[in-house]
Design a protein around this motif. Structure first.
Motif, PDB file in Angstrom:
ATOM      1  N   UNK A  77     -22.902  61.966  70.552  1.00  0.00           N
ATOM      2  CA  UNK A  77     -22.937  63.383  70.219  1.00  0.00           C
ATOM      3  C   UNK A  77     -23.239  64.189  71.482  1.00  0.00           C
ATOM      4  N   UNK A  78     -22.331  65.110  71.823  1.00  0.00           N
ATOM      5  CA  UNK A  78     -22.452  65.927  73.034  1.00  0.00           C
ATOM      6  C   UNK A  78     -22.664  67.387  72.660  1.00  0.00           C
ATOM      7  N   UNK A  79     -23.449  68.081  73.506  1.00  0.00           N
ATOM      8  CA  UNK A  79     -23.577  69.523  73.313  1.00  0.00           C
ATOM      9  C   UNK A  79     -22.423  70.237  74.003  1.00  0.00           C
ATOM     10  N   UNK A  80     -22.454  71.567  74.022  1.00  0.00           N
ATOM     11  CA  UNK A  80     -21.337  72.340  74.564  1.00  0.00           C
ATOM     12  C   UNK A  80     -21.210  72.224  76.080  1.00  0.00           C
ATOM     13  N   UNK A  81     -22.242  71.655  76.744  1.00  0.00           N
ATOM     14  CA  UNK A  81     -22.170  71.374  78.177  1.00  0.00           C
ATOM     15  C   UNK A  81     -21.813  69.906  78.436  1.00  0.00           C
ATOM     16  N   UNK A  82     -21.557  69.178  77.388  1.00  0.00           N
ATOM     17  CA  UNK A  82     -21.162  67.764  77.402  1.00  0.00           C
ATOM     18  C   UNK A  82     -22.242  66.866  77.980  1.00  0.00           C
ATOM     19  N   UNK A  83     -23.472  67.212  77.601  1.00  0.00           N
ATOM     20  CA  UNK A  83     -24.619  66.355  77.805  1.00  0.00           C
ATOM     21  C   UNK A  83     -24.873  65.600  76.495  1.00  0.00           C
ATOM     22  N   UNK A  84     -25.151  64.314  76.594  1.00  0.00           N
ATOM     23  CA  UNK A  84     -25.328  63.496  75.391  1.00  0.00           C
ATOM     24  C   UNK A  84     -26.692  63.744  74.751  1.00  0.00           C
ATOM     25  N   UNK A  85     -26.695  63.873  73.424  1.00  0.00           N
ATOM     26  CA  UNK A  85     -27.930  64.081  72.668  1.00  0.00           C
ATOM     27  C   UNK A  85     -28.257  62.887  71.767  1.00  0.00           C
ATOM     28  N   UNK A  86     -27.255  62.155  71.342  1.00  0.00           N
ATOM     29  CA  UNK A  86     -27.487  61.024  70.441  1.00  0.00           C
ATOM     30  C   UNK A  86     -26.332  60.053  70.578  1.00  0.00           C
ATOM     31  N   UNK A  87     -26.613  58.796  70.333  1.00  0.00           N
ATOM     32  CA  UNK A  87     -25.551  57.785  70.369  1.00  0.00           C
ATOM     33  C   UNK A  87     -25.872  56.670  69.385  1.00  0.00           C
ATOM     34  N   UNK A  88     -24.840  55.985  68.971  1.00  0.00           N
ATOM     35  CA  UNK A  88     -24.981  54.839  68.074  1.00  0.00           C
ATOM     36  C   UNK A  88     -23.872  53.849  68.393  1.00  0.00           C
ATOM     37  N   UNK A  89     -24.153  52.583  68.223  1.00  0.00           N
ATOM     38  CA  UNK A  89     -23.163  51.549  68.537  1.00  0.00           C
ATOM     39  C   UNK A  89     -23.322  50.370  67.591  1.00  0.00           C
ATOM     40  N   UNK A  90     -22.221  49.711  67.337  1.00  0.00           N
ATOM     41  CA  UNK A  90     -22.206  48.485  66.535  1.00  0.00           C
ATOM     42  C   UNK A  90     -21.279  47.496  67.225  1.00  0.00           C
ATOM     43  N   UNK A  91     -21.733  46.248  67.339  1.00  0.00           N
ATOM     44  CA  UNK A  91     -20.864  45.206  67.866  1.00  0.00           C
ATOM     45  C   UNK A  91     -19.845  44.793  66.816  1.00  0.00           C
ATOM     46  N   UNK A  92     -18.661  44.450  67.273  1.00  0.00           N
ATOM     47  CA  UNK A  92     -17.632  43.922  66.382  1.00  0.00           C
ATOM     48  C   UNK A  92     -17.418  42.449  66.709  1.00  0.00           C
ATOM     49  N   UNK A  93     -16.577  41.791  65.946  1.00  0.00           N
ATOM     50  CA  UNK A  93     -16.410  40.347  66.123  1.00  0.00           C
ATOM     51  C   UNK A  93     -14.930  39.988  66.170  1.00  0.00           C
ATOM     52  N   UNK A  94     -14.265  40.193  67.311  1.00  0.00           N
ATOM     53  CA  UNK A  94     -12.868  39.773  67.418  1.00  0.00           C
ATOM     54  C   UNK A  94     -12.724  38.276  67.186  1.00  0.00           C
ATOM     55  N   UNK A  95     -11.638  37.903  66.550  1.00  0.00           N
ATOM     56  CA  UNK A  95     -11.354  36.490  66.288  1.00  0.00           C
ATOM     57  C   UNK A  95     -10.371  35.991  67.344  1.00  0.00           C
ATOM     58  N   UNK A  96     -10.827  35.060  68.185  1.00  0.00           N
ATOM     59  CA  UNK A  96     -10.009  34.549  69.289  1.00  0.00           C
ATOM     60  C   UNK A  96      -9.761  33.059  69.085  1.00  0.00           C
ATOM     61  N   UNK A  97      -8.542  32.601  69.363  1.00  0.00           N
ATOM     62  CA  UNK A  97      -8.226  31.178  69.256  1.00  0.00           C
ATOM     63  C   UNK A  97      -7.615  30.688  70.559  1.00  0.00           C
ATOM     64  N   UNK A  98      -7.695  29.376  70.772  1.00  0.00           N
ATOM     65  CA  UNK A  98      -7.143  28.782  71.989  1.00  0.00           C
ATOM     66  C   UNK A  98      -5.629  28.910  72.047  1.00  0.00           C
ATOM     67  N   UNK A  99      -4.979  29.124  70.901  1.00  0.00           N
ATOM     68  CA  UNK A  99      -3.513  29.231  70.870  1.00  0.00           C
ATOM     69  C   UNK A  99      -3.022  30.641  71.173  1.00  0.00           C
ATOM     70  N   UNK A 100      -3.936  31.555  71.527  1.00  0.00           N
ATOM     71  CA  UNK A 100      -3.525  32.879  71.960  1.00  0.00           C
ATOM     72  C   UNK A 100      -3.686  33.979  70.937  1.00  0.00           C
ATOM     73  N   UNK A 101      -4.121  33.647  69.715  1.00  0.00           N
ATOM     74  CA  UNK A 101      -4.318  34.688  68.712  1.00  0.00           C
ATOM     75  C   UNK A 101      -5.587  35.469  69.054  1.00  0.00           C
ATOM     76  N   UNK A 102      -5.520  36.785  68.954  1.00  0.00           N
ATOM     77  CA  UNK A 102      -6.679  37.656  69.136  1.00  0.00           C
ATOM     78  C   UNK A 102      -6.591  38.747  68.082  1.00  0.00           C
ATOM     79  N   UNK A 103      -7.469  38.687  67.092  1.00  0.00           N
ATOM     80  CA  UNK A 103      -7.362  39.563  65.933  1.00  0.00           C
ATOM     81  C   UNK A 103      -8.702  40.218  65.611  1.00  0.00           C
ATOM     82  N   UNK A 104      -8.637  41.280  64.824  1.00  0.00           N
ATOM     83  CA  UNK A 104      -9.827  42.001  64.392  1.00  0.00           C
ATOM     84  C   UNK A 104      -9.736  42.240  62.887  1.00  0.00           C
TER      85      UNK A 104
END
Length: 495
Positions: free
Chosen positions: A18-45
């Motif tokens: 969340x940024x104010x009108x001067x584009x200074x950050x006031x709040x943030x939130x994050x969540x990790x995701x879990x991509x599915x990767x395989x040795x055969x080249x599949x990369x999915x979400x």
């Protein structure tokens, strides 16, 4: 006070700032995701899980006291590029999302490249050479092997476009994301080579309308407002490809500006006004700034090299402790080199078979030298990307890796450029928020960002300049070795 929300849909993490009108950050939130990767080249979400993560971070932002004192004017989005995100007419996923790192289409790509002059025509039209990460190439694979998924879909999206559709109910693509391999870069229309020569014209009904990144794409739906706690009817901008949004957020907006994102993919970009300045060994995409392009060198793996180091080599997973250890090592790591090709490579050279590795270890090599060599290997890769461009000047750095002052100094010394970084590193989200402000007519210029400059050390720079040709020779000589390794592993698997 007015506020603007920037949402960044990354490969391994989603963030909202969340940024104010001067584009200074006031709040943030994050969540990790879990991509599915395989040795055969599949990369999915898992798209449904991704949506739940986005809802969770929006709920956190909505509870922040700042929004009780002001108003949320607009929302903008940035996101990982390429891949294939299919949904039905209601936004429900049709299978998992295919990520940019998915390489399952490699064999079909070789088939297309066997057509005389195809890659030349593809590059002339789209600005990129054919690679497995291309959305067009992944659609080609789906049409061949999973046509039922395409038949069940109503829309093709990129990651942030699907999230925007869920927020607003309005289906659209933005020009920056679509420019990665679907558009003719000169006309802005869908590529005739992609539609006709790749035989994808029958899928054009899946492509939503194209919008400029700072265009209003819709407004927050009532049910989503109730779910997240954000104000109903909040305007939502089209947004941009994360590498383009990060360029805007860090200030790389002028012709010749150079920047590197130290993220999942260590991506170096050079802002340019015309195709004549583009290095044909790589690719280019449309910038958020009208009339500009970005010549991109997106490596296949950036900070995952550091993650691997912390998980497998370092005795201390704390990044600050790791920084202290590598800062005590002389530049050059005692002649030890790290090749940062954990998952193959796509820029500044293409080799799905490439793999990471150390070179130059002796019985006197220390753990600290092994650790520093990984950071240096990524810095050498940036130098590799910038071959042929004028020396000196400034290099803007952004992304999670830009929090490491030691690494920033290594990059300054290795590239011989003044590194410009900010203590605030969520600059892709900042760019998204700036696009949101533009979409409601609240921003016309470029708000200032407090930045720190790291000057190259002359002694260290000279040492790296002597060692870099060894790094470059090593990766060139390893090409047939990587291929031989892959061939041997394939024979073993067949046995």
């Amino acid at each position: 006070m007015d506020f603007y929300l920037g949402i960044d849909i990354g490969t391994s993490r989603v963030k909202a700032v969340l940024f104010d009108e001067h584009f200074q950050a006031h709040a943030s939130a994050a969540e990790n995701t879990a991509p599915q990767l395989t040795a055969s080249g599949y990369a999915e979400q898992d798209m449904a899980q991704l949506w739940l993560s986005v809802v969770a971070i929006l709920q956190q932002i909505a509870r922040h006291p700042a929004l009780q004192q002001g108003r949320l004017r607009a929302i903008g989005l940035a996101g990982q590029g390429e891949g294939v995100w299919l949904s039905d007419a209601d936004g429900e996923p049709v299978g998992p999302g295919m990520l940019w790192s998915d390489t399952r289409s490699h064999e079909l790509m070789s088939e297309l490249l066997g057509r005389p002059g195809f890659d030349r025509r593809f590059f002339d039209d789209t600005g990129t050479h054919l690679q497995p990460c291309n959305t067009s190439m992944q659609l080609y694979w789906l049409q061949r092997y999973q046509p039922e998924r395409l038949a069940a879909a109503r829309y093709l999206f990129f990651a942030k476009d699907w999230i925007r559709f869920r927020l607003t109910g309005v289906a659209a693509l933005d020009l920056t994301d679509a420019s990665t391999s679907l558009l003719n870069q000169q006309s802005g229309d869908f590529s005739a080579v992609v539609l006709n020569e790749m035989g994808l014209a029958g899928l054009q009904h899946l492509f939503p309308p194209l919008l400029a990144p700072d265009a209003q794409a819709g407004a927050l739906r009532e049910e989503i407002a109730a779910l997240t706690g954000l104000p109903v009817g909040t305007p939502v901008a089209a947004g941009a490809l994360d590498v383009c949004s990060a360029a805007l957020g860090c200030g790389a907006v002028n012709d010749g500006d150079i920047y590197t994102i130290l993220g999942t993919t260590c991506c170096t970009g050079i802002v340019c006004r015309g195709r004549q300045t583009v290095n044909e060994g790589t690719r280019y995409v449309t910038h958020t700034e009208a009339g500009s392009f970005i010549n991109l060198f997106p490596m296949q793996a950036g900070t995952p090299n550091i993650d691997w180091l912390q998980q497998q080599i370092s005795l201390d997973p704390d990044l600050q402790a790791l920084e202290q250890r590598i800062a005590s090592v002389e530049p050059g790591s005692g002649g030890v080199f790290w090749q940062p090709y954990l998952n193959g490579e796509r820029a500044p050279f293409f080799s799905p078979e490439a793999r990471a590795g150390y070179f130059g270890i002796s019985q006197h090599t220390t753990r600290a030298e092994l650790q520093r060599a990984v950071f240096e290997g990524l810095a050498y890769a940036i130098v590799d990307s910038l071959q042929g461009y004028p020396q000196g000047g400034e290099l803007y750095l952004t992304g999670g890796g830009a929090a490491s002052a030691t690494w920033l100094q290594i990059i300054a010394d290795c590239t011989g450029r003044t590194v410009v970084a900010s203590a605030f590193n969520e600059l892709s989200a900042r760019g998204a928020a700036m696009l949101a402000a533009r979409s409601v007519g609240a921003l016309s210029g470029y708000p200032q960002l407090e930045q720190t400059r790291y000057q190259p050390d002359a002694v260290a720079q000279a040492r790296y300049a002597t060692l870099y040709p060894v790094y470059r020779l090593l990766r060139e000589q390893m090409l047939p070795v990587w291929q031989a390794r892959q061939d041997a592993l394939q024979r073993i698997s067949q046995e």
